[in-house]
Design an enzyme around this catalytic site. Structure first.
Site, PDB file in Angstrom:
ATOM      1  CE1 TYR A 153       5.509 -36.436 -30.978  1.00  0.00           C
ATOM      2  CE2 TYR A 153       4.021 -36.130 -28.395  1.00  0.00           C
ATOM      3  CZ  TYR A 153       4.411 -35.475 -29.952  1.00  0.00           C
ATOM      4  OH  TYR A 153       5.064 -34.489 -29.595  1.00  0.00           O
ATOM      5  CE  LYS A 157       8.334 -35.539 -29.052  1.00  0.00           C
ATOM      6  NZ  LYS A 157       9.844 -34.634 -29.669  1.00  0.00           N
TER       7      LYS A 157
HETATM    8  P1  NAD Z   1       5.742 -29.666 -36.782  1.00  0.00           P
HETATM    9  O1  NAD Z   1       5.765 -30.764 -37.447  1.00  0.00           O
HETATM   10  O2  NAD Z   1       5.466 -27.970 -37.241  1.00  0.00           O
HETATM   11  O3  NAD Z   1       7.755 -29.317 -37.318  1.00  0.00           O
HETATM   12  C1  NAD Z   1       8.145 -30.667 -37.295  1.00  0.00           C
HETATM   13  C2  NAD Z   1       9.460 -29.820 -38.013  1.00  0.00           C
HETATM   14  O4  NAD Z   1      10.429 -31.627 -37.514  1.00  0.00           O
HETATM   15  C3  NAD Z   1       9.639 -29.871 -39.511  1.00  0.00           C
HETATM   16  O5  NAD Z   1       9.610 -28.960 -39.963  1.00  0.00           O
HETATM   17  C4  NAD Z   1       9.632 -31.809 -40.324  1.00  0.00           C
HETATM   18  O6  NAD Z   1       9.545 -31.309 -41.453  1.00  0.00           O
HETATM   19  C5  NAD Z   1      10.424 -31.573 -39.750  1.00  0.00           C
HETATM   20  N1  NAD Z   1      11.021 -33.379 -39.276  1.00  0.00           N
HETATM   21  C6  NAD Z   1      10.020 -34.033 -39.328  1.00  0.00           C
HETATM   22  N2  NAD Z   1      11.030 -35.590 -39.561  1.00  0.00           N
HETATM   23  C7  NAD Z   1      11.957 -34.943 -39.357  1.00  0.00           C
HETATM   24  C8  NAD Z   1      13.807 -35.510 -40.151  1.00  0.00           C
HETATM   25  N3  NAD Z   1      13.256 -37.385 -40.067  1.00  0.00           N
HETATM   26  N4  NAD Z   1      14.220 -35.536 -40.238  1.00  0.00           N
HETATM   27  C9  NAD Z   1      14.812 -34.305 -40.244  1.00  0.00           C
HETATM   28  N5  NAD Z   1      13.594 -33.703 -40.551  1.00  0.00           N
HETATM   29  C10 NAD Z   1      12.298 -33.730 -39.834  1.00  0.00           C
HETATM   30  O7  NAD Z   1       6.205 -29.848 -35.149  1.00  0.00           O
HETATM   31  P2  NAD Z   1       6.179 -28.775 -33.870  1.00  0.00           P
HETATM   32  O8  NAD Z   1       5.204 -28.303 -33.666  1.00  0.00           O
HETATM   33  O9  NAD Z   1       6.900 -27.735 -34.625  1.00  0.00           O
HETATM   34  O10 NAD Z   1       7.296 -30.059 -33.357  1.00  0.00           O
HETATM   35  C11 NAD Z   1       8.640 -29.565 -32.885  1.00  0.00           C
HETATM   36  C12 NAD Z   1       9.268 -30.599 -32.239  1.00  0.00           C
HETATM   37  O11 NAD Z   1       8.103 -30.170 -30.680  1.00  0.00           O
HETATM   38  C13 NAD Z   1       8.986 -31.723 -32.621  1.00  0.00           C
HETATM   39  O12 NAD Z   1       9.203 -33.349 -31.630  1.00  0.00           O
HETATM   40  C14 NAD Z   1       7.303 -32.141 -31.507  1.00  0.00           C
HETATM   41  O13 NAD Z   1       7.015 -33.614 -31.121  1.00  0.00           O
HETATM   42  C15 NAD Z   1       7.427 -31.487 -30.351  1.00  0.00           C
HETATM   43  N6  NAD Z   1       6.592 -31.267 -29.539  1.00  0.00           N
HETATM   44  C16 NAD Z   1       5.296 -29.897 -30.002  1.00  0.00           C
HETATM   45  C17 NAD Z   1       4.517 -30.125 -29.173  1.00  0.00           C
HETATM   46  C18 NAD Z   1       3.388 -29.020 -29.981  1.00  0.00           C
HETATM   47  O14 NAD Z   1       1.386 -29.210 -29.332  1.00  0.00           O
HETATM   48  N7  NAD Z   1       3.299 -28.839 -31.110  1.00  0.00           N
HETATM   49  C19 NAD Z   1       4.227 -30.503 -28.215  1.00  0.00           C
HETATM   50  C20 NAD Z   1       5.064 -31.083 -27.491  1.00  0.00           C
HETATM   51  C21 NAD Z   1       6.477 -31.456 -27.977  1.00  0.00           C
END
Ligand code: NAD
Length: 245
Positions: A153, A157
């Site tokens: 991951y 990123k």
């Molecule tokens: P989440 O798991 O709630 O949402 C992710 C969404 O992406 C889901 O709806 C999922 O179905 C979709 N998805 C997954 N694989 C996919 C694919 N191959 N094609 C299309 N859609 C796909 O996660 P989140 O927390 O809302 O995260 C959103 C973004 O923010 C991600 O890139 C995550 O890495 C990043 N992020 C999250 C956090 C955190 O703490 N939640 C921190 C830093 C970065």
């Protein structure tokens, strides 16, 4: 974000992506709501329409080049252009390095990094012709800090930051900006199941003493996707409560 802009948000079926798509819809953009989970994408699109906005759901796996190509063709057919791309779709497959399976590495790199590349490549073709574009990639605080159990991951990123800067340089002459937002720990499905001990450990590292909300990230993305950010490109905006400075 002026009325009439066309935005595509990946991973917009829930969490941070849904929050971004809904706000863009509320601000008057027509939104392509993209997710691998169509039911969730439909729900986000429905809530945008219920609030008087314009949105269409698309089922796409961003890691699949053919699906991404046909997604952008459909968006062009239905919306007639594209101004804003938010690469938000992301997954985790955590595990300690020595036990990490090849699939765990490949799946995470394919969705988080290759998926963004595939979408940017399609978007750049459209935006270059229009000589306008805003691309925002969702990275993470762990790109800079590293995190035990997340080698795949963190690599994906951190890769997104290099991709952001290269694309920013390459696309600048077409007036396309490319930036990244690096969230800290945000309360979504991705972090909801953290054990109490881990959560407390994290909180101790965050000067603002709380986990972030999807809206905290959404506001930065909307800013970078808007008119006011036209002179900002190749940057990483950190939204992490001060966890990394
Ligand atoms: P989440 O798991 O709630 O949402 C992710 C969404 O992406 C889901 O709806 C999922 O179905 C979709 N998805 C997954 N694989 C996919 C694919 N191959 N094609 C299309 N859609 C796909 O996660 P989140 O927390 O809302 O995260 C959103 C973004 O923010 C991600 O890139 C995550 O890495 C990043 N992020 C999250 C956090 C955190 O703490 N939640 C921190 C830093 C970065």
């Amino acid at each position: 974000m002026p009325k009439g802009k066309i935005a595509l948000v990946t991973g917009a079926g829930q969490g941070i992506g849904a929050s971004i798509a809904i706000e863009m819809g509320r601000l008057g953009a027509a939104v392509a709501v993209v997710d691998i989970n169509l039911e969730n994408a439909e729900q986000t699109a429905a809530s945008i329409r219920a609030a008087g906005g314009q949105a269409q759901a698309f089922a796409t796996n961003v890691a699949d080049a053919d699906q991404v190509k046909s997604l952008f063709a459909s968006v062009m057919e239905q919306f007639g252009g594209l101004d804003i791309l938010v690469n938000n779709a992301g997954i985790t497959r955590d595990g300690l390095l020595i036990r990490m399976r090849d699939e765990d590495w490949d799946d995470v790199l394919n969705v988080n990094l290759k998926g963004a590349f595939l979408c940017i490549r399609e978007a750049a073709r459209i935006m270059s012709k229009r000589k306008y574009g805003r691309i925002v990639n969702i990275s993470s605080v762990v790109a800079q800090m590293g995190n035990a159990g997340q080698a795949n991951y963190c690599a994906s990123k951190a890769g997104l930051i290099g991709l952001t800067r290269s694309c920013a340089r390459e696309l600048a002459r077409r007036q396309i900006t490319v930036n990244a937002v690096a969230p800290g720990f945000i309360e979504t499905a991705m972090t909801r199941d953290l054990p109490e001990k881990v959560r407390d450990g994290l909180l101790a590292m965050i000067p603002l003493e709380r986990l972030g909300q999807p809206e905290d990230v959404m506001r930065s993305v909307v800013f970078l996707a808007g008119e006011g950010a036209g002179y900002i490109t190749g940057q990483v905006l950190e939204v992490n409560g001060g966890m990394h400075m």
